[in-house]
Design a protein around this motif. Structure first.
Motif, PDB file in Angstrom:
ATOM      1  N   ALA A 152       0.810  -1.213   0.000  1.00  0.00           N
ATOM      2  CA  ALA A 152       0.000   0.000   0.000  1.00  0.00           C
ATOM      3  C   ALA A 152       0.844   1.264   0.000  1.00  0.00           C
ATOM      4  CB  ALA A 152      -0.949  -0.004   1.206  1.00  0.00           C
ATOM      5  N   GLU A 153       1.998   1.241   0.669  1.00  0.00           N
ATOM      6  CA  GLU A 153       2.847   2.440   0.703  1.00  0.00           C
ATOM      7  C   GLU A 153       3.387   2.761  -0.682  1.00  0.00           C
ATOM      8  OE1 GLU A 153       5.836   1.862   3.788  1.00  0.00           O
ATOM      9  OE2 GLU A 153       4.707   3.298   5.006  1.00  0.00           O
ATOM     10  N   MET A 154       3.918   1.760  -1.373  1.00  0.00           N
ATOM     11  CA  MET A 154       4.407   1.983  -2.737  1.00  0.00           C
ATOM     12  C   MET A 154       3.267   2.395  -3.653  1.00  0.00           C
ATOM     13  SD  MET A 154       6.961  -1.220  -3.312  1.00  0.00           S
ATOM     14  CE  MET A 154       7.202  -2.120  -1.795  1.00  0.00           C
ATOM     15  N   ALA A 155       2.119   1.737  -3.480  1.00  0.00           N
ATOM     16  CA  ALA A 155       0.965   2.048  -4.324  1.00  0.00           C
ATOM     17  C   ALA A 155       0.517   3.485  -4.141  1.00  0.00           C
ATOM     18  CB  ALA A 155      -0.181   1.090  -4.004  1.00  0.00           C
ATOM     19  N   GLU A 156       0.532   3.983  -2.894  1.00  0.00           N
ATOM     20  CA  GLU A 156       0.152   5.372  -2.661  1.00  0.00           C
ATOM     21  C   GLU A 156       1.083   6.318  -3.414  1.00  0.00           C
ATOM     22  OE1 GLU A 156       0.698   8.577   0.860  1.00  0.00           O
ATOM     23  OE2 GLU A 156      -0.397   6.758   1.449  1.00  0.00           O
ATOM     24  N   CYS A 157       2.376   6.066  -3.325  1.00  0.00           N
ATOM     25  CA  CYS A 157       3.357   6.925  -4.017  1.00  0.00           C
ATOM     26  C   CYS A 157       3.130   6.912  -5.520  1.00  0.00           C
ATOM     27  CB  CYS A 157       4.772   6.455  -3.697  1.00  0.00           C
ATOM     28  SG  CYS A 157       5.274   6.683  -1.982  1.00  0.00           S
ATOM     29  N   LEU A 158       2.919   5.722  -6.083  1.00  0.00           N
ATOM     30  CA  LEU A 158       2.713   5.615  -7.526  1.00  0.00           C
ATOM     31  C   LEU A 158       1.388   6.252  -7.943  1.00  0.00           C
ATOM     32  CD1 LEU A 158       3.958   1.959  -8.141  1.00  0.00           C
ATOM     33  CD2 LEU A 158       5.169   4.092  -8.676  1.00  0.00           C
ATOM     34  N   TYR A 159       0.352   6.093  -7.125  1.00  0.00           N
ATOM     35  CA  TYR A 159      -0.950   6.680  -7.444  1.00  0.00           C
ATOM     36  C   TYR A 159      -0.862   8.203  -7.448  1.00  0.00           C
ATOM     37  CZ  TYR A 159      -6.008   7.320  -7.566  1.00  0.00           C
ATOM     38  OH  TYR A 159      -7.293   7.677  -7.939  1.00  0.00           O
ATOM     39  N   ILE A 160      -0.127   8.761  -6.490  1.00  0.00           N
ATOM     40  CA  ILE A 160       0.071  10.214  -6.453  1.00  0.00           C
ATOM     41  C   ILE A 160       0.766  10.683  -7.729  1.00  0.00           C
ATOM     42  CG2 ILE A 160       1.446  12.019  -5.329  1.00  0.00           C
ATOM     43  CD1 ILE A 160       0.738  10.695  -2.651  1.00  0.00           C
ATOM     44  N   GLY A 161       1.804   9.957  -8.146  1.00  0.00           N
ATOM     45  CA  GLY A 161       2.489  10.320  -9.381  1.00  0.00           C
ATOM     46  C   GLY A 161       1.590  10.226 -10.590  1.00  0.00           C
ATOM     47  N   LEU A 162       0.811   9.158 -10.659  1.00  0.00           N
ATOM     48  CA  LEU A 162      -0.075   8.937 -11.801  1.00  0.00           C
ATOM     49  C   LEU A 162      -1.181   9.990 -11.844  1.00  0.00           C
ATOM     50  CD1 LEU A 162      -0.196   6.743 -14.008  1.00  0.00           C
ATOM     51  CD2 LEU A 162      -1.868   5.537 -12.581  1.00  0.00           C
ATOM     52  N   SER A 163      -1.768  10.279 -10.683  1.00  0.00           N
ATOM     53  CA  SER A 163      -2.860  11.242 -10.632  1.00  0.00           C
ATOM     54  C   SER A 163      -2.401  12.655 -10.980  1.00  0.00           C
ATOM     55  CB  SER A 163      -3.498  11.228  -9.239  1.00  0.00           C
ATOM     56  OG  SER A 163      -4.520  12.197  -9.136  1.00  0.00           O
ATOM     57  N   THR A 164      -1.287  13.072 -10.402  1.00  0.00           N
ATOM     58  CA  THR A 164      -0.843  14.449 -10.631  1.00  0.00           C
ATOM     59  C   THR A 164      -0.374  14.673 -12.061  1.00  0.00           C
ATOM     60  OG1 THR A 164       1.342  13.854  -9.729  1.00  0.00           O
ATOM     61  CG2 THR A 164      -0.223  14.889  -8.226  1.00  0.00           C
ATOM     62  N   ASP A 165       0.293  13.699 -12.665  1.00  0.00           N
ATOM     63  CA  ASP A 165       0.828  13.929 -14.009  1.00  0.00           C
ATOM     64  C   ASP A 165      -0.199  13.719 -15.116  1.00  0.00           C
ATOM     65  OD1 ASP A 165       3.432  14.904 -13.685  1.00  0.00           O
ATOM     66  OD2 ASP A 165       4.205  13.526 -15.192  1.00  0.00           O
ATOM     67  N   THR A 166      -1.343  13.146 -14.791  1.00  0.00           N
ATOM     68  CA  THR A 166      -2.408  13.014 -15.783  1.00  0.00           C
ATOM     69  C   THR A 166      -3.525  14.016 -15.532  1.00  0.00           C
ATOM     70  OG1 THR A 166      -3.562  11.338 -14.456  1.00  0.00           O
ATOM     71  CG2 THR A 166      -1.977  10.538 -16.112  1.00  0.00           C
ATOM     72  N   ALA A 167      -3.297  14.976 -14.605  1.00  0.00           N
ATOM     73  CA  ALA A 167      -4.332  15.944 -14.230  1.00  0.00           C
ATOM     74  C   ALA A 167      -5.602  15.212 -13.812  1.00  0.00           C
ATOM     75  CB  ALA A 167      -4.613  16.919 -15.370  1.00  0.00           C
ATOM     76  N   SER A 168      -5.428  14.306 -12.852  1.00  0.00           N
ATOM     77  CA  SER A 168      -6.537  13.479 -12.351  1.00  0.00           C
ATOM     78  C   SER A 168      -7.166  12.653 -13.473  1.00  0.00           C
ATOM     79  CB  SER A 168      -7.600  14.339 -11.655  1.00  0.00           C
ATOM     80  OG  SER A 168      -7.067  14.958 -10.511  1.00  0.00           O
ATOM     81  N   PHE A 169      -6.295  12.084 -14.317  1.00  0.00           N
ATOM     82  CA  PHE A 169      -6.704  11.188 -15.398  1.00  0.00           C
ATOM     83  C   PHE A 169      -7.491  11.905 -16.487  1.00  0.00           C
ATOM     84  CE2 PHE A 169      -6.280   8.843 -11.450  1.00  0.00           C
ATOM     85  CZ  PHE A 169      -5.339   7.886 -11.804  1.00  0.00           C
TER      86      PHE A 169
END
Length: 330
Positions: A152-169
């Motif tokens: 979950a810790e790694m997933a949170e970090c990756l999700y933050i990266g994915l969300s911010t760089d796609t402008a919330s998808f």
């Protein structure tokens, strides 16, 4: 990326007995910091010791202060000055490392992990995928190849990266595989509502007053970019001081300005020092602001990029207007 590049990078990470330093660009955003910390947590799971850092000002944006893995961070002054392996994340050029830039020549090996199309590959090994929606996508593949068990810790970090760089998808780089990765990250039990609230919805009232000041001075140049139009505004240090805030509270302004129907190019010019400006560019259409930024000494993507400008504000704006004619198109 070739299988040889992956194989070499994995061998270096597994054998970095002389120390591994992870670094991302100055004033890290969610993708830079999230990608770096996810990699750091994965390496720690494998029993590999790492240091993670970024240049001064060594301070996280408020929206990122609760990010998982932050205990891996050390100030740039405490980083191993001659690491066996340096790994950079979401960093398109050496100068974007700021205080940590000397590590590129001091390290025995340099692994560049990125997704910027303008990254020429300054490492001895380069894991650069311009098709990826975020550097977090490349890091997810790196962790998988290392044999790391996603938690979950790694997933949170990756999700933050994915969300911010796609402008919330909402960005053009969002693909079916982007959502598939997000779904896999959510399966670890992370809460997207809590993460999104920290990233986008938790702000002091005075930040709204700052945004009001900055948006009130948006200027439209309809003739710029061959008639495509340019909308732009600026932020000075005294604006921040007046409201008692840091620059991170205006990072979203460029995307707000891009929403203007009267122009397809948006620009926010942010004062970072005397006659020194961080210039953020956004495009809604045919203008390739990534190519434009490279010409001006920066980099980025076709629809989102930036560079550092020098001189009076008027000169920086004039430089961009001049660079927009002829218009770099795709």
């Amino acid at each position: 990326m070739s299988e040889e590049a992956w194989s070499d990078a994995l061998s270096l990470l597994r054998g970095g007995s002389g120390g591994i330093v992870l670094a991302c660009h100055i004033n890290p955003d969610g993708d830079a910091l999230g990608s770096m910390l996810a990699a750091g947590l994965g390496l720690r799971q494998l029993g590999i010791s790492v240091q993670a850092s970024f240049s001064n000002p060594f301070r996280l944006a408020q929206s990122l202060t609760a990010i998982a893995g932050r205990e891996l961070l050390v100030p740039p002054e405490e980083v191993n000055a001659r690491p066996d392996v340096l790994v950079t994340f979401d960093t398109g050029s050496v100068d974007r490392l700021g205080d940590l830039a000397p590590l590129v020549s001091a390290a025995r090996e340099v692994i560049v992990v990125d997704h910027h199309v303008t990254n020429a590959g300054f490492g001895t090994r380069n894991l650069i995928d311009p098709r990826a929606a975020a550097t977090a996508v490349v890091v997810d593949e790196l962790l998988r190849r290392l044999g790391v068990t996603l938690d979950a810790e790694m997933a949170e970090c990756l999700y933050i990266g994915l969300s911010t760089d796609t402008a919330s998808f909402r960005g053009s780089a969002t693909t079916p595989s982007t959502h598939e990765l997000a779904a896999r990250l959510l399966e670890t039990g992370i809460r997207p509502d809590e993460i999104s609230r920290r990233l986008y919805d938790a702000r002091p009232m005075r930040s709204l007053h700052l945004l009001a000041d900055v948006l009130a001075r948006v200027t439209l140049d309809p003739a710029a970019a061959g008639g495509e139009g340019l909308s732009w505004t600026y932020v000075r240090q005294d604006d921040l001081a007046r409201h008692g805030l840091g620059m991170e509270w205006v990072e979203a302004v460029a995307d707000m300005v891009r929403g203007s129907e009267e122009s397809t190019v948006a620009m926010v010019v942010k004062e970072i020092g005397p006659d020194e400006w961080s210039v953020s560019l956004r495009s809604r259409g045919p203008v390739d602001v990534g190519a434009l930024s490279v010409r001006l000494g920066g980099g980025g993507h076709r629809l989102a990029a930036g560079f550092t400008g020098h001189g009076p504000l008027e000169s920086v704006v004039a430089e961009v207007v001049a660079a927009l004619a002829p218009v770099p198109v795709t």
